[in-house]
Structures are given as C-alpha cells and as structure tokens.
Design a protein around this motif. Structure first.
Motif, PDB file in Angstrom:
ATOM      1  N   LEU A  15       0.679  -1.224   0.052  1.00 20.12           N
ATOM      2  CA  LEU A  15      -0.079   0.055   0.097  1.00 20.12           C
ATOM      3  C   LEU A  15       0.954   1.105  -0.008  1.00 20.12           C
ATOM      4  O   LEU A  15       1.797   1.392   0.832  1.00 20.12           O
ATOM      5  N   GLY A  16       0.596   2.107  -0.894  1.00 20.57           N
ATOM      6  CA  GLY A  16       1.224   3.514  -1.077  1.00 20.57           C
ATOM      7  C   GLY A  16       0.285   4.776  -0.629  1.00 20.57           C
ATOM      8  O   GLY A  16      -0.551   4.271   0.103  1.00 20.57           O
ATOM      9  N   PHE A  17       0.434   5.614  -1.156  1.00 21.58           N
ATOM     10  CA  PHE A  17      -0.433   6.626  -0.762  1.00 21.58           C
ATOM     11  C   PHE A  17      -1.693   6.958  -1.569  1.00 21.58           C
ATOM     12  O   PHE A  17      -2.360   7.981  -1.491  1.00 21.58           O
ATOM     13  N   GLY A  18      -1.909   5.806  -2.301  1.00 22.52           N
ATOM     14  CA  GLY A  18      -3.225   5.856  -3.024  1.00 22.52           C
ATOM     15  C   GLY A  18      -3.254   5.942  -4.393  1.00 22.52           C
ATOM     16  O   GLY A  18      -1.939   6.302  -4.975  1.00 22.52           O
ATOM     17  N   SER A  19      -4.115   5.732  -5.423  1.00 19.01           N
ATOM     18  CA  SER A  19      -4.203   5.845  -6.808  1.00 19.01           C
ATOM     19  C   SER A  19      -3.884   7.212  -7.352  1.00 19.01           C
ATOM     20  O   SER A  19      -3.161   7.426  -8.430  1.00 19.01           O
ATOM     21  N   PHE A  20      -4.093   8.448  -6.529  1.00 18.37           N
ATOM     22  CA  PHE A  20      -3.865   9.351  -7.060  1.00 18.37           C
ATOM     23  C   PHE A  20      -3.244  10.604  -6.314  1.00 18.37           C
ATOM     24  O   PHE A  20      -3.355  10.521  -4.937  1.00 18.37           O
ATOM     25  N   ASP A  21      -2.229  11.551  -6.639  1.00 15.17           N
ATOM     26  CA  ASP A  21      -1.451  12.373  -5.969  1.00 15.17           C
ATOM     27  C   ASP A  21      -2.629  13.593  -5.487  1.00 15.17           C
ATOM     28  O   ASP A  21      -3.578  13.673  -5.876  1.00 15.17           O
ATOM     29  N   SER A  22      -2.164  14.213  -4.281  1.00 18.58           N
ATOM     30  CA  SER A  22      -2.875  15.274  -3.967  1.00 18.58           C
ATOM     31  C   SER A  22      -3.473  16.232  -5.029  1.00 18.58           C
ATOM     32  O   SER A  22      -4.311  17.115  -5.129  1.00 18.58           O
ATOM     33  N   ASP A  23      -2.571  16.455  -6.077  1.00 18.27           N
ATOM     34  CA  ASP A  23      -2.731  17.496  -7.178  1.00 18.27           C
ATOM     35  C   ASP A  23      -3.719  16.644  -8.304  1.00 18.27           C
ATOM     36  O   ASP A  23      -4.232  17.246  -9.251  1.00 18.27           O
ATOM     37  N   GLY A  24      -3.974  15.454  -8.130  1.00 19.75           N
ATOM     38  CA  GLY A  24      -5.161  14.740  -8.960  1.00 19.75           C
ATOM     39  C   GLY A  24      -4.564  13.994  -9.947  1.00 19.75           C
ATOM     40  O   GLY A  24      -5.140  13.215 -10.748  1.00 19.75           O
ATOM     41  N   ASN A  25      -3.237  13.790  -9.942  1.00 24.22           N
ATOM     42  CA  ASN A  25      -2.436  13.089 -11.001  1.00 24.22           C
ATOM     43  C   ASN A  25      -2.277  11.781 -10.586  1.00 24.22           C
ATOM     44  O   ASN A  25      -2.307  11.371  -9.419  1.00 24.22           O
ATOM     45  N   GLN A  26      -2.262  10.754 -11.519  1.00 21.58           N
ATOM     46  CA  GLN A  26      -1.969   9.196 -10.968  1.00 21.58           C
ATOM     47  C   GLN A  26      -1.058   9.335 -10.419  1.00 21.58           C
ATOM     48  O   GLN A  26       0.356   9.705 -10.691  1.00 21.58           O
ATOM     49  N   ASN A  27      -0.743   8.293  -9.100  1.00 20.05           N
ATOM     50  CA  ASN A  27       0.456   8.257  -8.356  1.00 20.05           C
ATOM     51  C   ASN A  27       0.858   6.800  -8.983  1.00 20.05           C
ATOM     52  O   ASN A  27       0.521   5.747  -9.106  1.00 20.05           O
ATOM     53  N   LEU A  28       2.037   6.853  -9.797  1.00 18.37           N
ATOM     54  CA  LEU A  28       2.723   5.822 -10.324  1.00 18.37           C
ATOM     55  C   LEU A  28       3.559   5.090  -9.532  1.00 18.37           C
ATOM     56  O   LEU A  28       3.933   3.993  -9.974  1.00 18.37           O
ATOM     57  N   LEU A  29       3.633   5.368  -8.394  1.00 16.49           N
ATOM     58  CA  LEU A  29       4.336   4.849  -7.313  1.00 16.49           C
ATOM     59  C   LEU A  29       3.280   3.858  -6.522  1.00 16.49           C
ATOM     60  O   LEU A  29       3.964   2.980  -5.860  1.00 16.49           O
ATOM     61  N   GLU A  30       2.141   3.780  -6.765  1.00 17.01           N
ATOM     62  CA  GLU A  30       0.920   2.946  -6.091  1.00 17.01           C
ATOM     63  C   GLU A  30       0.917   1.543  -6.730  1.00 17.01           C
ATOM     64  O   GLU A  30       0.807   1.322  -7.848  1.00 17.01           O
ATOM     65  N   ASP A  31       1.252   0.640  -5.976  1.00 14.62           N
ATOM     66  CA  ASP A  31       0.923  -0.849  -6.425  1.00 14.62           C
ATOM     67  C   ASP A  31      -0.601  -1.533  -6.068  1.00 14.62           C
ATOM     68  O   ASP A  31      -0.776  -2.364  -6.612  1.00 14.62           O
ATOM     69  N   PHE A  32      -1.328  -0.995  -5.270  1.00 11.89           N
ATOM     70  CA  PHE A  32      -2.680  -1.535  -4.960  1.00 11.89           C
ATOM     71  C   PHE A  32      -3.558  -0.639  -5.186  1.00 11.89           C
ATOM     72  O   PHE A  32      -3.948   0.566  -4.907  1.00 11.89           O
ATOM     73  N   PHE A  33      -4.688  -1.212  -6.225  1.00 12.83           N
ATOM     74  CA  PHE A  33      -5.597  -0.673  -6.735  1.00 12.83           C
ATOM     75  C   PHE A  33      -6.930  -1.384  -6.707  1.00 12.83           C
ATOM     76  O   PHE A  33      -8.028  -1.325  -7.388  1.00 12.83           O
ATOM     77  N   TYR A  34      -7.037  -2.453  -5.418  1.00  9.56           N
ATOM     78  CA  TYR A  34      -8.035  -3.340  -5.209  1.00  9.56           C
ATOM     79  C   TYR A  34      -8.822  -2.994  -3.927  1.00  9.56           C
ATOM     80  O   TYR A  34      -9.471  -3.981  -3.358  1.00  9.56           O
ATOM     81  N   ASP A  35      -8.777  -1.916  -3.473  1.00 14.52           N
ATOM     82  CA  ASP A  35      -9.533  -1.453  -2.293  1.00 14.52           C
ATOM     83  C   ASP A  35     -10.869  -1.977  -1.959  1.00 14.52           C
ATOM     84  O   ASP A  35     -11.578  -2.628  -1.036  1.00 14.52           O
TER      85      ASP A  35
END
Length: 129
Positions: A15-35
């Motif tokens: 788990l990283g910081f979520g699918s999107f950064d605070s500015d709305g861009n996709q978080n490319l370092l996130e590995d988990f998308f199955y919440d």
C-alpha cells in the motif's frame, strides 16, 4: 458445539499513498488498486455463517510500502519515527475504503487481525507508528 474457524492470509499489498496524488495526477508509485474488492472480500467473511465463526485475518508482510513512496525523493531509505508516522498516515488516508473494511472486520469479537511485518513494512517498527 465448537465454532467453525477460518484463517485468511494476504501479503504483499504494498500500500502506497493511494491511486492519485493530492494534485489529482495518477500516483505512479502505487501498487494496490483493489480497495473495493478487498473490502468486499472482508465483508463476505464478516457476514452469514462467517459472522458467528472465528475468522483470523493474517496480514503476512509487505502490507505497507514505506520504502519508496515519493517519485523524486533524494534519500528514499532514510527513516525516522516522524517520517514513518507521516508515511503511515498518508497510506491510511490513501486507502480509506480498505482501512474502514479492516476496522469493521475487527469489530466482531470473534474476528482477529494478525499483522506480520515484512521488509517493506519496516516503518511500523517505530513505537509511535
């Protein structure tokens, strides 16, 4: 009559910081998308016959990813208690549905969560975390 017992084992969510950064861009370092799927899976094992059963959820390492969560971090392996607290909080904020599902699961006194630390979870070793 004994209660049925089940063990659920998951690992390597990273788990990283979520699918999107605070500015709305996709978080490319996130590995988990199955919440949502994870929440539905825990709900399944919290209802029906499972609501009355002993269910143990084993989080078997590398649940968090404290290692590399910022794209341009100059020293990603530098850990302090404060840094790990901040990262853990941001991970929780980035996955609200998953952590709400974990909380609901653990509210049943017959359900138990066991957390085993992996190498990516190293930040949880700090007492404040």
């Amino acid at each position: 009559m004994t209660r049925p017992r089940y063990k659920l084992v998951v690992s390597d969510l990273h788990l990283g910081f979520g699918s999107f950064d605070s500015d709305g861009n996709q978080n490319l370092l996130e590995d988990f998308f199955y919440d949502r799927a994870f929440a539905e899976w825990l709900e399944y094992y919290s209802t029906g016959d499972y609501a009355k059963a002993e269910v143990e959820l084993i989080l078997n390492g590398d649940i968090f990813n404290h290692l590399h969560v910022y794209p341009h971090e100059p020293d990603p392996d530098r850990f302090t208690e404060r840094i790990c607290c901040e990262r853990t909080q941001k991970i929780i904020e980035g996955h609200p549905e998953l952590f709400t599902a974990l909380r609901r699961f653990a509210e049943n006194d017959r359900h138990r969560v066991v957390y085993l630390m992996g190498n990516h979870d190293i930040g949880v070793a700090w007492p404040m975390v």
